[in-house]
Design a protein around this motif. Structure first.
Motif, PDB file in Angstrom:
ATOM      1  N   SER A 187      17.080 -29.085  -7.024  1.00 57.17           N
ATOM      2  CA  SER A 187      17.224 -29.808  -8.289  1.00 57.17           C
ATOM      3  C   SER A 187      16.599 -31.186  -8.116  1.00 57.17           C
ATOM      4  O   SER A 187      16.279 -31.601  -6.999  1.00 57.17           O
ATOM      5  CB  SER A 187      18.695 -29.937  -8.691  1.00 57.17           C
ATOM      6  OG  SER A 187      19.365 -30.823  -7.820  1.00 57.17           O
ATOM      7  N   SER A 188      16.446 -31.889  -9.239  1.00 59.80           N
ATOM      8  CA  SER A 188      15.868 -33.227  -9.186  1.00 59.80           C
ATOM      9  C   SER A 188      16.305 -34.044 -10.381  1.00 59.80           C
ATOM     10  O   SER A 188      16.524 -33.508 -11.470  1.00 59.80           O
ATOM     11  CB  SER A 188      14.338 -33.154  -9.159  1.00 59.80           C
ATOM     12  OG  SER A 188      13.809 -34.467  -9.081  1.00 59.80           O
ATOM     13  N   THR A 189      16.437 -35.338 -10.176  1.00 59.83           N
ATOM     14  CA  THR A 189      16.680 -36.280 -11.276  1.00 59.83           C
ATOM     15  C   THR A 189      15.487 -37.214 -11.438  1.00 59.83           C
ATOM     16  O   THR A 189      15.513 -38.121 -12.256  1.00 59.83           O
ATOM     17  CB  THR A 189      17.952 -37.109 -11.026  1.00 59.83           C
ATOM     18  OG1 THR A 189      17.828 -37.784  -9.775  1.00 59.83           O
ATOM     19  CG2 THR A 189      19.190 -36.225 -11.010  1.00 59.83           C
ATOM     20  N   GLU A 190      14.446 -36.995 -10.654  1.00 59.21           N
ATOM     21  CA  GLU A 190      13.242 -37.828 -10.714  1.00 59.21           C
ATOM     22  C   GLU A 190      12.288 -37.298 -11.779  1.00 59.21           C
ATOM     23  O   GLU A 190      12.025 -36.101 -11.834  1.00 59.21           O
ATOM     24  CB  GLU A 190      12.536 -37.834  -9.356  1.00 59.21           C
ATOM     25  CG  GLU A 190      13.384 -38.315  -8.212  1.00 59.21           C
ATOM     26  CD  GLU A 190      13.758 -39.788  -8.332  1.00 59.21           C
ATOM     27  OE1 GLU A 190      12.938 -40.567  -8.856  1.00 59.21           O
ATOM     28  OE2 GLU A 190      14.863 -40.132  -7.909  1.00 59.21           O
ATOM     29  N   SER A 191      11.752 -38.168 -12.617  1.00 53.29           N
ATOM     30  CA  SER A 191      10.893 -37.728 -13.719  1.00 53.29           C
ATOM     31  C   SER A 191       9.521 -37.241 -13.255  1.00 53.29           C
ATOM     32  O   SER A 191       8.879 -36.470 -13.954  1.00 53.29           O
ATOM     33  CB  SER A 191      10.727 -38.844 -14.741  1.00 53.29           C
ATOM     34  OG  SER A 191      10.119 -39.975 -14.135  1.00 53.29           O
ATOM     35  N   ASN A 192       9.064 -37.672 -12.101  1.00 56.85           N
ATOM     36  CA  ASN A 192       7.742 -37.259 -11.614  1.00 56.85           C
ATOM     37  C   ASN A 192       7.817 -36.184 -10.541  1.00 56.85           C
ATOM     38  O   ASN A 192       6.911 -36.048  -9.731  1.00 56.85           O
ATOM     39  CB  ASN A 192       6.970 -38.470 -11.082  1.00 56.85           C
ATOM     40  CG  ASN A 192       6.557 -39.405 -12.197  1.00 56.85           C
ATOM     41  OD1 ASN A 192       6.226 -38.965 -13.294  1.00 56.85           O
ATOM     42  ND2 ASN A 192       6.594 -40.691 -11.926  1.00 56.85           N
ATOM     43  N   ASN A 193       8.894 -35.409 -10.531  1.00 60.12           N
ATOM     44  CA  ASN A 193       9.024 -34.351  -9.531  1.00 60.12           C
ATOM     45  C   ASN A 193       8.043 -33.230  -9.827  1.00 60.12           C
ATOM     46  O   ASN A 193       7.513 -33.108 -10.933  1.00 60.12           O
ATOM     47  CB  ASN A 193      10.464 -33.830  -9.491  1.00 60.12           C
ATOM     48  CG  ASN A 193      10.797 -32.920 -10.659  1.00 60.12           C
ATOM     49  OD1 ASN A 193      10.279 -31.814 -10.767  1.00 60.12           O
ATOM     50  ND2 ASN A 193      11.665 -33.382 -11.539  1.00 60.12           N
ATOM     51  N   GLU A 194       7.803 -32.415  -8.805  1.00 57.54           N
ATOM     52  CA  GLU A 194       6.953 -31.238  -8.998  1.00 57.54           C
ATOM     53  C   GLU A 194       7.310 -30.198  -7.949  1.00 57.54           C
ATOM     54  O   GLU A 194       7.600 -30.517  -6.806  1.00 57.54           O
ATOM     55  CB  GLU A 194       5.474 -31.592  -8.884  1.00 57.54           C
ATOM     56  CG  GLU A 194       4.573 -30.407  -9.199  1.00 57.54           C
ATOM     57  CD  GLU A 194       3.108 -30.780  -9.197  1.00 57.54           C
ATOM     58  OE1 GLU A 194       2.532 -30.835 -10.294  1.00 57.54           O
ATOM     59  OE2 GLU A 194       2.559 -31.023  -8.102  1.00 57.54           O
ATOM     60  N   ILE A 226      12.194 -33.619  -4.988  1.00 53.48           N
ATOM     61  CA  ILE A 226      13.167 -32.562  -5.275  1.00 53.48           C
ATOM     62  C   ILE A 226      14.057 -32.401  -4.052  1.00 53.48           C
ATOM     63  O   ILE A 226      13.586 -32.459  -2.922  1.00 53.48           O
ATOM     64  CB  ILE A 226      12.446 -31.242  -5.631  1.00 53.48           C
ATOM     65  CG1 ILE A 226      11.722 -31.405  -6.966  1.00 53.48           C
ATOM     66  CG2 ILE A 226      13.415 -30.075  -5.668  1.00 53.48           C
ATOM     67  CD1 ILE A 226      10.965 -30.187  -7.426  1.00 53.48           C
ATOM     68  N   GLN A 227      15.358 -32.190  -4.310  1.00 50.89           N
ATOM     69  CA  GLN A 227      16.323 -32.064  -3.221  1.00 50.89           C
ATOM     70  C   GLN A 227      16.838 -30.628  -3.121  1.00 50.89           C
ATOM     71  O   GLN A 227      17.008 -29.944  -4.117  1.00 50.89           O
ATOM     72  CB  GLN A 227      17.528 -32.991  -3.455  1.00 50.89           C
ATOM     73  CG  GLN A 227      17.178 -34.461  -3.512  1.00 50.89           C
ATOM     74  CD  GLN A 227      16.560 -34.862  -4.847  1.00 50.89           C
ATOM     75  OE1 GLN A 227      16.995 -34.424  -5.893  1.00 50.89           O
ATOM     76  NE2 GLN A 227      15.527 -35.691  -4.794  1.00 50.89           N
ATOM     77  N   GLN A 228      17.113 -30.201  -1.865  1.00 56.48           N
ATOM     78  CA  GLN A 228      17.693 -28.883  -1.627  1.00 56.48           C
ATOM     79  C   GLN A 228      19.206 -29.014  -1.563  1.00 56.48           C
ATOM     80  O   GLN A 228      19.737 -30.012  -1.073  1.00 56.48           O
ATOM     81  CB  GLN A 228      17.179 -28.283  -0.320  1.00 56.48           C
ATOM     82  CG  GLN A 228      17.726 -26.887  -0.078  1.00 56.48           C
ATOM     83  CD  GLN A 228      17.169 -26.237   1.176  1.00 56.48           C
ATOM     84  OE1 GLN A 228      16.179 -26.671   1.739  1.00 56.48           O
ATOM     85  NE2 GLN A 228      17.822 -25.160   1.592  1.00 56.48           N
ATOM     86  N   HIS A 229      19.917 -27.972  -2.060  1.00 59.09           N
ATOM     87  CA  HIS A 229      21.379 -27.955  -2.075  1.00 59.09           C
ATOM     88  C   HIS A 229      21.896 -26.584  -1.644  1.00 59.09           C
ATOM     89  O   HIS A 229      21.174 -25.590  -1.708  1.00 59.09           O
ATOM     90  CB  HIS A 229      21.906 -28.235  -3.485  1.00 59.09           C
ATOM     91  CG  HIS A 229      21.368 -29.467  -4.102  1.00 59.09           C
ATOM     92  ND1 HIS A 229      21.857 -30.712  -3.838  1.00 59.09           N
ATOM     93  CD2 HIS A 229      20.337 -29.648  -4.975  1.00 59.09           C
ATOM     94  CE1 HIS A 229      21.174 -31.613  -4.531  1.00 59.09           C
ATOM     95  NE2 HIS A 229      20.249 -30.990  -5.222  1.00 59.09           N
TER      96      HIS A 229
END
Length: 136
Positions: free
Chosen positions: A42-49, A26-29
């Motif tokens: 937000s995240s575009t990765e399917s395995n984020n948590e 997950i990335q901070q913005h």
């Protein structure tokens, strides 16, 4: 575009900032204004948590209020409390890419420390989770 007023956070809860949580893929913005704390995630990765921690002082029913922006798609995610799938939150379209809104779920919590984990769906920018006891 539908223009809605930014929804203010309910007073009296405990705000758990998304950018201060335990984050995996997950990335901070800070691009979109109006967030609380030091940003949003937000995240575009399917395995984020994302995992937030909260210490309950009095057992009872609590509200988990998610403050977010959606890119226009209705989506939902399961919430695990203490590694047990418990409930789900629905992220509704927020009108525009700069309009902070919230949705909430109810859950029963016992006294003590709890962890709340969930996958952040693609297209959701999460500002924070506000936790507060339900008033009877």
């Amino acid at each position: 575009d539908i223009r809605l007023k930014n929804m203010d956070t309910r007073n009296g809860g405990t705000i758990l900032e998304a950018e201060s949580a335990s984050l995996q893929d997950i990335q901070q913005h800070v691009d979109v204004k109006g967030y609380t704390g030091s940003g949003y995630v937000s995240s575009t990765e399917s395995n984020n948590e994302i995992t937030v921690e909260y210490n309950v002082e009095a057992a009872g029913k609590y509200i988990l209020e998610f403050r977010y922006i959606s890119d226009g798609v209705t989506t939902k995610t399961r919430i695990s409390i203490d590694n047990i799938s418990n409930t789900e939150v629905i992220f509704w379209p927020s009108g525009t890419a700069e309009n902070w809104v919230w949705d909430k779920v109810e859950t029963n919590l016992s006294v003590g420390a709890h962890s709340f984990s969930f996958r952040l769906p693609d297209g959701i920018m999460l500002d924070h989770v506000n936790i507060y006891p339900m008033i009877r």
